[in-house]
Design an enzyme around this catalytic site. Structure first.
Site, PDB file in Angstrom:
ATOM      1  CG  PHE A 141      -1.891   1.139   1.155  1.00  0.00           C
ATOM      2  CD1 PHE A 141      -2.886   1.203   0.389  1.00  0.00           C
ATOM      3  CD2 PHE A 141      -1.407   2.541   1.735  1.00  0.00           C
ATOM      4  CE1 PHE A 141      -3.815   2.369   0.211  1.00  0.00           C
ATOM      5  CE2 PHE A 141      -2.384   3.621   1.509  1.00  0.00           C
ATOM      6  CZ  PHE A 141      -3.498   3.640   0.828  1.00  0.00           C
TER       7      PHE A 141
ATOM      8  CE  LYS B  62       0.317   7.107   6.510  1.00  0.00           C
ATOM      9  NZ  LYS B  62      -1.099   7.703   6.124  1.00  0.00           N
TER      10      LYS B  62
ATOM     11  CG  ASP C 207       6.283   3.733   1.410  1.00  0.00           C
ATOM     12  OD1 ASP C 207       6.199   4.709   2.335  1.00  0.00           O
ATOM     13  OD2 ASP C 207       5.103   3.782   0.649  1.00  0.00           O
TER      14      ASP C 207
END
Length: 388
Positions: free
Chosen positions: A132, A246, A217
């Site tokens: 994801f 984030k 990531d």
């Protein structure tokens, strides 16, 4: 109102949050809930963290946006400090995590053509099943999640997807035109899947051997979540590119970044990539405070010690209730024998907020500032909720 006027692309728990402080949320009726999700790691440092809010307030009184048409006094210090945190030369700031991933894909291709010498339009990038990395058309083109992918074709070519943790499959998929391997050191959305021991080190070795960029990531796994600044540190791995987001925005602003050495990010020239809001003064001021907080090591240590305690308690849950527990630091995927949504709803009724993923997994990712007492209370409630 949200049901009537908002697209139904989310299935939130039936709570309407009005206030937040630290690890706690308060709804419109005044009921308090312990946050065990932390906005998918975006709120690593707690809601309305005083240092981060003050940094934002100071900058709000000065300047918030000039675009990259001009420099501002927060930009140079931000990129310098983030590069130092990552041990790299250069930073390309963006806004959302998906933008950082898209930027990395463009970087790898451009580097492949201009530096590695791959023939035009022949570059390939390796990704992993269960990944994801965001929701853009290109990113979902290599997703293996039907909910993320179906009905959005035609899909972007140039990607090869192999099983997560399978070294042989990765090696077989790589060739002279492979320009990058995009990997989550721990797969978050897939259920906090931790790769087999040594896998990240082998990815690094294969990328080096094939002259491909290792792209980590770390948007969910980075910035203290797993007990180290970056999750790749658990195997002493240094990727060619870090993707951050984030928590970099402190739960206040969307801030993301691609961080690499000059030989990689140096492929970009003026006008070849950009973002109006990327690297804006407000975002930089907040992110600089995040970087300063991470430099102390306090939050990494909290994640290590509290995470060890959390995993010890989760590992003691009855096997008839829990199939498996995965994760590192203050991050866990609790795999159940049945559906996880009812457990999330029972937890909410008990005053704890967590969220299911892929039907049978409860994700736990509390803010790193959570107290031991609050963490234990949440885990007590989880055991009650599991028993129905």
């Amino acid at each position: 109102m949200s049901e009537d006027h908002s697209a139904h692309n989310y299935h939130p728990l039936p709570i309407v949050v009005a206030e937040a402080d630290g690890a706690w949320l308060t709804d419109v009726e005044g009921r308090r809930y312990l946050d065990m999700l932390a906005a998918y790691s975006a709120v690593n440092f707690g809601h309305r963290n005083a240092r981060l809010v003050e940094a934002a307030r100071r900058q709000l009184d000065r300047v918030t946006l000039v675009s990259r048409a001009f420099d501002h006094d927060q930009f140079g210090p931000f990129v310098t400090e983030l590069a130092e945190l990552c041990g790299k030369d250069m930073v390309l700031p963006m806004n959302s995590g998906a933008e950082a991933v898209e930027t990395a894909l463009k970087t790898a291709r451009k580097w492949g053509y201009e530096v590695k010498g791959v023939p035009a339009d022949q570059a390939n990038i390796i990704t992993f099943e269960g990944n994801f990395h965001g929701r853009t058309t290109t990113i979902i083109s290599f997703s293996t999640d039907p909910d993320a992918k179906e009905s959005y074709g035609p899909y972007t070519p140039g990607f090869r997807t192999v099983p997560y943790g399978d070294v042989a499959a990765l090696e077989a998929a790589m060739d002279a035109n492979t320009v990058g391997v995009l990997i989550e050191p721990i797969q978050g959305e897939a259920g906090v899947n931790v790769p087999p021991s040594g896998f990240l080190a082998r990815v690094r070795e294969l990328c080096t051997a094939h002259g491909a960029l290792m792209i980590a990531d770390e948007i969910q796994s980075g910035l203290g979540r797993t007990g180290t600044t970056f999750a790749v540190e658990h195997e002493n791995v240094v990727p060619d590119i870090y993707l951050l987001g984030k928590a970099l925005g402190g739960g206040i602003m969307p801030v993301s970044a691609v961080v690499a050495d000059t030989g990689v990010l140096g492929v970009f020239k003026p006008g070849q990539h950009g973002s109006t809001f990327g690297g804006n003064p407000l975002a930089c001021a907040i992110a600089r405070e995040v970087i300063a907080m991470l430099r102390t090591g306090e939050f990494q240590e909290r994640s290590r010690t509290l995470g060890a305690h959390m995993h010890e308690r989760l590992g003691a849950l009855p096997v008839d209730l829990v199939r498996e527990v995965r994760g590192r630091g203050l991050w866990a995927g609790v795999e159940l024998h049945g559906e996880a949504r009812p457990v999330s709803e029972r937890l909410m009724d008990l005053g704890v907020l967590a969220k299911e993923t892929h039907e049978t997994t409860i994700r736990l990712a509390p803010p790193l500032i959570i107290s031991l007492g609050d963490l234990d209370w949440a885990l007590d409630q989880l055991e009650i909720a599991l028993k129905g």
